[in-house]
Design a protein around this motif. Sequence first.
Motif, PDB file in Angstrom:
ATOM      1  N   ALA A  18       0.665  -1.296  -0.103  1.00 14.41           N
ATOM      2  CA  ALA A  18       0.080  -0.020  -0.014  1.00 14.41           C
ATOM      3  C   ALA A  18       0.931   1.361  -0.048  1.00 14.41           C
ATOM      4  CB  ALA A  18      -0.865   0.078   1.346  1.00 14.41           C
ATOM      5  N   PRO A  19       0.171   2.456  -0.516  1.00 12.92           N
ATOM      6  CA  PRO A  19       0.973   3.570  -0.717  1.00 12.92           C
ATOM      7  C   PRO A  19       1.319   4.138   0.862  1.00 12.92           C
ATOM      8  CG  PRO A  19      -1.006   4.014  -1.321  1.00 12.92           C
ATOM      9  CD  PRO A  19      -1.027   2.569  -1.332  1.00 12.92           C
ATOM     10  N   MET A  20       2.706   4.399   1.168  1.00 11.88           N
ATOM     11  CA  MET A  20       2.934   4.813   2.510  1.00 11.88           C
ATOM     12  C   MET A  20       3.900   6.101   2.533  1.00 11.88           C
ATOM     13  SD  MET A  20       2.577   1.654   4.785  1.00 11.88           S
ATOM     14  CE  MET A  20       3.542   0.583   3.728  1.00 11.88           C
ATOM     15  N   THR A  21       3.430   7.145   2.912  1.00 13.90           N
ATOM     16  CA  THR A  21       4.343   8.348   3.327  1.00 13.90           C
ATOM     17  C   THR A  21       5.314   8.022   4.145  1.00 13.90           C
ATOM     18  OG1 THR A  21       2.679   9.835   2.505  1.00 13.90           O
ATOM     19  CG2 THR A  21       4.223  10.725   4.122  1.00 13.90           C
ATOM     20  N   ARG A  22       6.688   8.041   4.017  1.00  8.38           N
ATOM     21  CA  ARG A  22       7.704   7.933   4.926  1.00  8.38           C
ATOM     22  C   ARG A  22       8.717   8.969   5.054  1.00  8.38           C
ATOM     23  NH1 ARG A  22       8.452   2.874   6.114  1.00  8.38           N
ATOM     24  NH2 ARG A  22       9.150   3.856   8.175  1.00  8.38           N
TER      25      ARG A  22
ATOM     26  N   GLU B 264       4.700   5.732  -1.810  1.00  7.07           N
ATOM     27  CA  GLU B 264       4.307   6.849  -1.036  1.00  7.07           C
ATOM     28  C   GLU B 264       3.586   7.841  -1.667  1.00  7.07           C
ATOM     29  OE1 GLU B 264       8.585   7.039  -0.969  1.00  7.07           O
ATOM     30  OE2 GLU B 264       8.136   8.795   0.320  1.00  7.07           O
ATOM     31  N   GLY B 265       2.870   8.843  -1.414  1.00  4.17           N
ATOM     32  CA  GLY B 265       2.368   9.795  -1.778  1.00  4.17           C
ATOM     33  C   GLY B 265       3.288  10.863  -2.469  1.00  4.17           C
ATOM     34  N   THR B 266       3.107  11.177  -3.638  1.00  2.00           N
ATOM     35  CA  THR B 266       4.081  12.098  -4.436  1.00  2.00           C
ATOM     36  C   THR B 266       3.308  13.361  -5.235  1.00  2.00           C
ATOM     37  OG1 THR B 266       5.388   9.792  -4.766  1.00  2.00           O
ATOM     38  CG2 THR B 266       6.095  11.579  -6.149  1.00  2.00           C
TER      39      THR B 266
ATOM     40  N   VAL C  82       3.459   4.941  -9.107  1.00  2.97           N
ATOM     41  CA  VAL C  82       3.667   5.875  -8.177  1.00  2.97           C
ATOM     42  C   VAL C  82       2.354   6.407  -7.782  1.00  2.97           C
ATOM     43  CG1 VAL C  82       3.874   7.526 -10.213  1.00  2.97           C
ATOM     44  CG2 VAL C  82       4.785   8.133  -7.972  1.00  2.97           C
ATOM     45  N   GLN C  83       2.256   6.561  -6.558  1.00  5.02           N
ATOM     46  CA  GLN C  83       0.961   7.360  -6.113  1.00  5.02           C
ATOM     47  C   GLN C  83       1.095   8.781  -6.259  1.00  5.02           C
ATOM     48  OE1 GLN C  83      -0.472   7.830  -2.167  1.00  5.02           O
ATOM     49  NE2 GLN C  83      -2.412   6.766  -2.757  1.00  5.02           N
ATOM     50  N   LEU C  84       0.338   9.496  -7.034  1.00  7.25           N
ATOM     51  CA  LEU C  84       0.365  10.875  -7.270  1.00  7.25           C
ATOM     52  C   LEU C  84      -0.753  11.446  -6.228  1.00  7.25           C
ATOM     53  CD1 LEU C  84       0.407  11.293 -11.173  1.00  7.25           C
ATOM     54  CD2 LEU C  84       2.230  11.234  -9.499  1.00  7.25           C
TER      55      LEU C  84
ATOM     56  N   LEU D 298      -4.074   7.575  -8.864  1.00  6.77           N
ATOM     57  CA  LEU D 298      -4.377   8.881  -8.460  1.00  6.77           C
ATOM     58  C   LEU D 298      -4.663   8.786  -7.104  1.00  6.77           C
ATOM     59  CD1 LEU D 298      -6.346   9.886 -11.890  1.00  6.77           C
ATOM     60  CD2 LEU D 298      -4.103  10.538 -11.101  1.00  6.77           C
ATOM     61  N   HIS D 299      -4.221   9.809  -5.992  1.00  8.79           N
ATOM     62  CA  HIS D 299      -4.893   9.502  -4.670  1.00  8.79           C
ATOM     63  C   HIS D 299      -6.184  10.488  -4.632  1.00  8.79           C
ATOM     64  CE1 HIS D 299      -4.887   9.119  -0.569  1.00  8.79           C
ATOM     65  NE2 HIS D 299      -3.719   9.405  -0.348  1.00  8.79           N
ATOM     66  N   ALA D 300      -7.280   9.771  -4.763  1.00  2.00           N
ATOM     67  CA  ALA D 300      -8.546  10.638  -4.446  1.00  2.00           C
ATOM     68  C   ALA D 300      -8.933  10.150  -3.071  1.00  2.00           C
ATOM     69  CB  ALA D 300      -9.269  10.350  -5.809  1.00  2.00           C
TER      70      ALA D 300
ATOM     71  N   ILE E  57      -6.772   4.212  -9.405  1.00  2.44           N
ATOM     72  CA  ILE E  57      -6.908   5.371  -8.594  1.00  2.44           C
ATOM     73  C   ILE E  57      -7.528   4.754  -7.184  1.00  2.44           C
ATOM     74  CG2 ILE E  57      -9.535   5.141  -9.264  1.00  2.44           C
ATOM     75  CD1 ILE E  57      -9.535   8.169  -9.337  1.00  2.44           C
ATOM     76  N   ARG E  58      -7.177   5.706  -6.165  1.00  2.00           N
ATOM     77  CA  ARG E  58      -7.676   5.253  -4.649  1.00  2.00           C
ATOM     78  C   ARG E  58      -8.678   6.032  -4.422  1.00  2.00           C
ATOM     79  NH1 ARG E  58      -4.264   4.241   0.868  1.00  2.00           N
ATOM     80  NH2 ARG E  58      -4.330   2.124   0.713  1.00  2.00           N
ATOM     81  N   ILE E  59      -9.694   5.362  -3.635  1.00  2.00           N
ATOM     82  CA  ILE E  59     -10.728   6.116  -2.962  1.00  2.00           C
ATOM     83  C   ILE E  59     -11.145   5.890  -1.634  1.00  2.00           C
ATOM     84  CG2 ILE E  59     -12.027   6.932  -5.193  1.00  2.00           C
ATOM     85  CD1 ILE E  59     -13.974   4.790  -4.734  1.00  2.00           C
TER      86      ILE E  59
ATOM     87  N   ASP F 236     -10.691   1.184   3.437  1.00  2.00           N
ATOM     88  CA  ASP F 236     -11.470   0.691   4.601  1.00  2.00           C
ATOM     89  C   ASP F 236     -10.723   0.946   5.625  1.00  2.00           C
ATOM     90  OD1 ASP F 236     -12.840  -0.210   6.659  1.00  2.00           O
ATOM     91  OD2 ASP F 236     -13.859  -1.503   5.626  1.00  2.00           O
ATOM     92  N   HIS F 237     -10.611   1.904   6.569  1.00  2.66           N
ATOM     93  CA  HIS F 237      -9.626   2.060   7.762  1.00  2.66           C
ATOM     94  C   HIS F 237     -10.400   1.901   8.819  1.00  2.66           C
ATOM     95  CE1 HIS F 237      -6.415   4.916   5.532  1.00  2.66           C
ATOM     96  NE2 HIS F 237      -6.238   3.630   5.295  1.00  2.66           N
ATOM     97  N   SER F 238     -11.089   1.030   8.947  1.00  5.20           N
ATOM     98  CA  SER F 238     -11.830   0.675  10.079  1.00  5.20           C
ATOM     99  C   SER F 238     -10.936  -0.076  11.155  1.00  5.20           C
ATOM    100  CB  SER F 238     -13.216  -0.189   9.700  1.00  5.20           C
ATOM    101  OG  SER F 238     -12.897  -1.317   9.273  1.00  5.20           O
TER     102      SER F 238
ATOM    103  N   GLY G  68      -6.734  -2.462   4.158  1.00  2.00           N
ATOM    104  CA  GLY G  68      -7.162  -2.334   5.433  1.00  2.00           C
ATOM    105  C   GLY G  68      -7.128  -3.300   6.508  1.00  2.00           C
ATOM    106  N   GLY G  69      -6.072  -3.495   7.242  1.00  2.00           N
ATOM    107  CA  GLY G  69      -6.143  -4.450   8.497  1.00  2.00           C
ATOM    108  C   GLY G  69      -5.952  -6.083   7.974  1.00  2.00           C
ATOM    109  N   PHE G  70      -5.438  -6.294   6.824  1.00  2.00           N
ATOM    110  CA  PHE G  70      -5.422  -7.883   6.450  1.00  2.00           C
ATOM    111  C   PHE G  70      -4.314  -8.460   7.150  1.00  2.00           C
ATOM    112  CE2 PHE G  70      -8.261  -5.923   2.859  1.00  2.00           C
ATOM    113  CZ  PHE G  70      -9.188  -7.068   2.790  1.00  2.00           C
TER     114      PHE G  70
ATOM    115  N   PHE H  13      -1.365  -4.364   1.598  1.00  2.00           N
ATOM    116  CA  PHE H  13      -0.930  -4.500   2.777  1.00  2.00           C
ATOM    117  C   PHE H  13      -0.232  -3.283   3.117  1.00  2.00           C
ATOM    118  CE2 PHE H  13      -1.525  -8.523   1.659  1.00  2.00           C
ATOM    119  CZ  PHE H  13      -2.166  -9.476   2.637  1.00  2.00           C
ATOM    120  N   GLY H  14      -0.370  -2.505   4.296  1.00  4.19           N
ATOM    121  CA  GLY H  14       0.282  -1.332   4.575  1.00  4.19           C
ATOM    122  C   GLY H  14       1.339  -1.426   5.690  1.00  4.19           C
ATOM    123  N   ARG H  15       0.890  -1.309   6.911  1.00  8.06           N
ATOM    124  CA  ARG H  15       1.847  -1.549   7.913  1.00  8.06           C
ATOM    125  C   ARG H  15       2.843  -2.698   7.853  1.00  8.06           C
ATOM    126  NH1 ARG H  15      -2.663  -0.007  12.031  1.00  8.06           N
ATOM    127  NH2 ARG H  15      -3.821  -0.884  10.407  1.00  8.06           N
ATOM    128  N   PRO H  16       1.902  -3.786   7.720  1.00  8.20           N
ATOM    129  CA  PRO H  16       2.924  -4.943   7.619  1.00  8.20           C
ATOM    130  C   PRO H  16       4.192  -4.951   6.781  1.00  8.20           C
ATOM    131  CG  PRO H  16       0.609  -5.714   7.689  1.00  8.20           C
ATOM    132  CD  PRO H  16       0.690  -4.305   7.447  1.00  8.20           C
TER     133      PRO H  16
END
Length: 357
Positions: A20-24, A52-54, A94-96, A171-173, A223-225, A263-265, A292-294, A313-316
């Motif tokens: 997953a895209p992650m700003t570092r 990461e968001g660019t 690249v995530q814009l 596209l980061h939407a 695209i990401r929503i 889904d950031h639940s 989200g949380g997988f 997967f993000g944080r993992p």
Amino acid sequence: MLFESFALGGITLANRTVMAPMTRSRALNNQPSELMAQYYAQRASAGLIVTEGTSPSPNGLGYARIPGLFNQEQASGWQQITQAVHQVGGKIFVQLMHTGRVSQQANLPAGAKVMGPGAEVCAGEVWTDANGMQPYSAPTPMADSDIAQVIAEYVQSAKLAVQAGFDGIELHAANGYLLEQFLNANVNQRQDGYGGSAEGRNRLVLEVAAACVKAIGADKVGIRISPYGVFNGTGAFEGVEEQFLALARGLSALGLVYLHLVDHSAMGAPPVPAAFKKDLRAAFGGTFIAVGGFDAQSAQQVLQAKDADLIAFGRPFISNPDLVTRLKTGTASTPPDMSTFYTPGEKGYTDYPLAAA
Ligand SMILES: Cc1cc2nc3c(=O)[nH]c(=O)nc-3n(C[C@H](O)[C@H](O)[C@H](O)COP(=O)(O)O)c2cc1C
């Protein structure tokens, strides 16, 4: 299914995991670096990396040390990263991310401007290297000429992405940045053609997507929503589902290569209703990424139920460069150290261990 290959547009992913895209915040002077190349190459066993968001514009660099992709120097910096990832068999988009009003003037280069759909200031504070924590800056409401400029900046950035060797752009939407600032009725109070109705709020995203598709081809634009997300002053609003279903149909008509639904639940946000997820997937019709949380088990379940094609997967991935092997073998994962998520340097970035062989 998680470890099976997958055809995404014109490329083949080695498996169905996505980093997953992650700003570092390791991009000193907003310039992609050798250290970043090492970080991404370490994680290239993901089927797909989304960076990461660019920012596609000097005006979109609202956070400290986030990278840009709007000039040749940045494109060359990114090229060493795409090469390092490709060399070990990975794929990378690249995530814009244009931060819009989620920004501090002190983080922007000289001459750049904080902009948003309106004049309302984002609540809260943000880190600046110059002055520590600061309130968000007041945005200048975007005129038609600013909107035309932003679309042109996305196009230029998309072209630079291809030149730099990226397999595509996302596209980061989502998450309350510029494109979602236009989508979200709690933020977008405009009464012109870019607000005032579901169609008006969807317009900028559809125009940016169409322009990028024209510039680099639909098979290179995802695209990401985040409907139902609450980050950066967003949150659900009346008619949110109908609006996002119309958006998904519009994006599908443009032939976008994937829709990435946040889904950031698992991080405390309200859940995205299950029935709505299915409706969105049906409305888009193409490749659908869930995040989200997988863990390995929940990822397999969602794939088997055909509720998604790819699982991000993000944080993992932060703390397990060899996450794919660990998911496959059931090896315990290393927990991430939150204190180094956004700090410069190698610590908590490129120094996480591989599982013992
Ligand atoms: C340190 C950090 C930075 C993030 N930066 C971004 C970002 O730049 N763009 C984005 O779309 N999401 C960003 N996210 C959200 C992640 O992409 C992902 O959706 C989230 O972490 C949930 O997945 P997880 O539960 O597997 O971590 C970030 C998350 C973390 C933890």
